[in-house]
Design an enzyme around this catalytic site. Structure first.
Site, PDB file in Angstrom:
ATOM      1  N   ARG A 157      41.645  -8.863  48.089  1.00 36.89           N
ATOM      2  CA  ARG A 157      40.623  -8.685  47.057  1.00 36.89           C
ATOM      3  C   ARG A 157      39.804  -7.409  47.258  1.00 36.89           C
ATOM      4  NH1 ARG A 157      37.712 -14.339  47.998  1.00 36.89           N
ATOM      5  NH2 ARG A 157      38.221 -13.660  50.123  1.00 36.89           N
ATOM      6  N   ILE A 193      29.567 -14.950  44.546  1.00 34.26           N
ATOM      7  CA  ILE A 193      30.798 -14.318  44.080  1.00 34.26           C
ATOM      8  C   ILE A 193      31.925 -15.273  44.444  1.00 34.26           C
ATOM      9  CG2 ILE A 193      32.366 -12.364  44.370  1.00 34.26           C
ATOM     10  CD1 ILE A 193      29.900 -10.649  45.073  1.00 34.26           C
ATOM     11  N   ARG A 232      43.183 -14.876  46.750  1.00 33.48           N
ATOM     12  CA  ARG A 232      42.672 -13.690  47.450  1.00 33.48           C
ATOM     13  C   ARG A 232      43.315 -12.415  46.927  1.00 33.48           C
ATOM     14  NH1 ARG A 232      44.008 -16.180  52.410  1.00 33.48           N
ATOM     15  NH2 ARG A 232      42.585 -17.895  52.807  1.00 33.48           N
ATOM     16  N   LYS A 268      32.095  -9.835  51.941  1.00 31.30           N
ATOM     17  CA  LYS A 268      31.296  -9.819  50.714  1.00 31.30           C
ATOM     18  C   LYS A 268      29.905  -9.270  50.991  1.00 31.30           C
ATOM     19  CE  LYS A 268      33.613 -13.687  48.383  1.00 31.30           C
ATOM     20  NZ  LYS A 268      33.461 -15.056  47.847  1.00 31.30           N
ATOM     21  N   ASP A 279      43.745 -10.603  53.070  1.00 30.51           N
ATOM     22  CA  ASP A 279      42.814 -10.735  51.948  1.00 30.51           C
ATOM     23  C   ASP A 279      42.960  -9.482  51.100  1.00 30.51           C
ATOM     24  OD1 ASP A 279      40.711 -11.046  50.167  1.00 30.51           O
ATOM     25  OD2 ASP A 279      39.341 -11.838  51.674  1.00 30.51           O
TER      26      ASP A 279
END
Length: 199
Positions: free
Chosen positions: A130, A51, A95, A156, A128
């Site tokens: 995301r 990813i 991000r 992740k 971050d």
């Protein structure tokens, strides 16, 4: 995600011939992704998966401020050598703060000596920003239930596991640090918890 919008086409690269699947979007169209695929990942016990978050400055302009471009090439090469896998290219620049804000963060790093985390927070964002919901939908689209995940980012790994997908192995994707990337990588290790052994 509306899978009816997904299309595919061949994508020959210097690493080998991939298929690129496009049209992955979140329901509110705030997020998008592409998937570079080689082989038949759903029929494999545990395909290689990366990813990768979009980084125009690193992926396209080869910025020496980060290791993103090298990580992208590492992942493509690894999937090509394995013959089977998926590279999900997540359209969440900086991000998740967008290109303009990312460049504002660069300016703060250059002019005020902030690191990447401090600069993002100074602009009012999380370190971050995301999320990986759409990426997980992409994995479901390809019926991937088990995988070898190429990442240094424990967030992740956690996101994939929380979605009920088995991470058979975390495959490190470390690029040796340089004078330009040393501080960036230290911030990722010390402030974001990335699993890095070379800094």
């Amino acid at each position: 995600m509306n899978s009816n919008n997904v299309g595919e086409t061949g994508l020959p690269t210097r690493f080998g011939n991939f298929k690129v699947y496009f049209g992955f979007e979140s329901d509110d169209e705030s997020d998008g992704a592409l998937a570079l695929v080689m082989g038949a990942p759903s029929s494999t016990n545990a395909p290689l998966v990366r990813i990768h978050s979009q980084c125009l400055t690193g992926d396209v302009f080869h910025s020496s401020r980060c290791d993103c471009g090298e990580q992208l090439e590492f992942a493509q090469r690894a999937i090509a050598e394995d013959g089977n896998g998926i590279l999900i290219y997540q359209l969440q620049e900086g991000r998740g703060i967008g290109l303009v804000n990312k460049l504002r963060a660069y300016q703060l790093q250059q002019d005020q000596g902030m690191d990447t985390v401090e600069a993002n927070q100074h602009l009012g964002f999380e370190a971050d920003h995301r999320n990986y919901a759409l990426c997980l939908e992409v994995l479901r689209y390809f019926d991937v239930n088990r995988l070898r995940l190429m990442t240094n980012n424990p967030r992740k790994v956690a996101a994939v596991k929380e979605a009920g997908i088995t991470v058979v192995e975390r495959v490190p994707i470390e690029i040796p640090s340089t004078d330009g990337t040393q501080r960036y990588l230290l911030a990722k290790k010390n402030k974001l918890g990335h699993l890095l052994s070379t800094v």
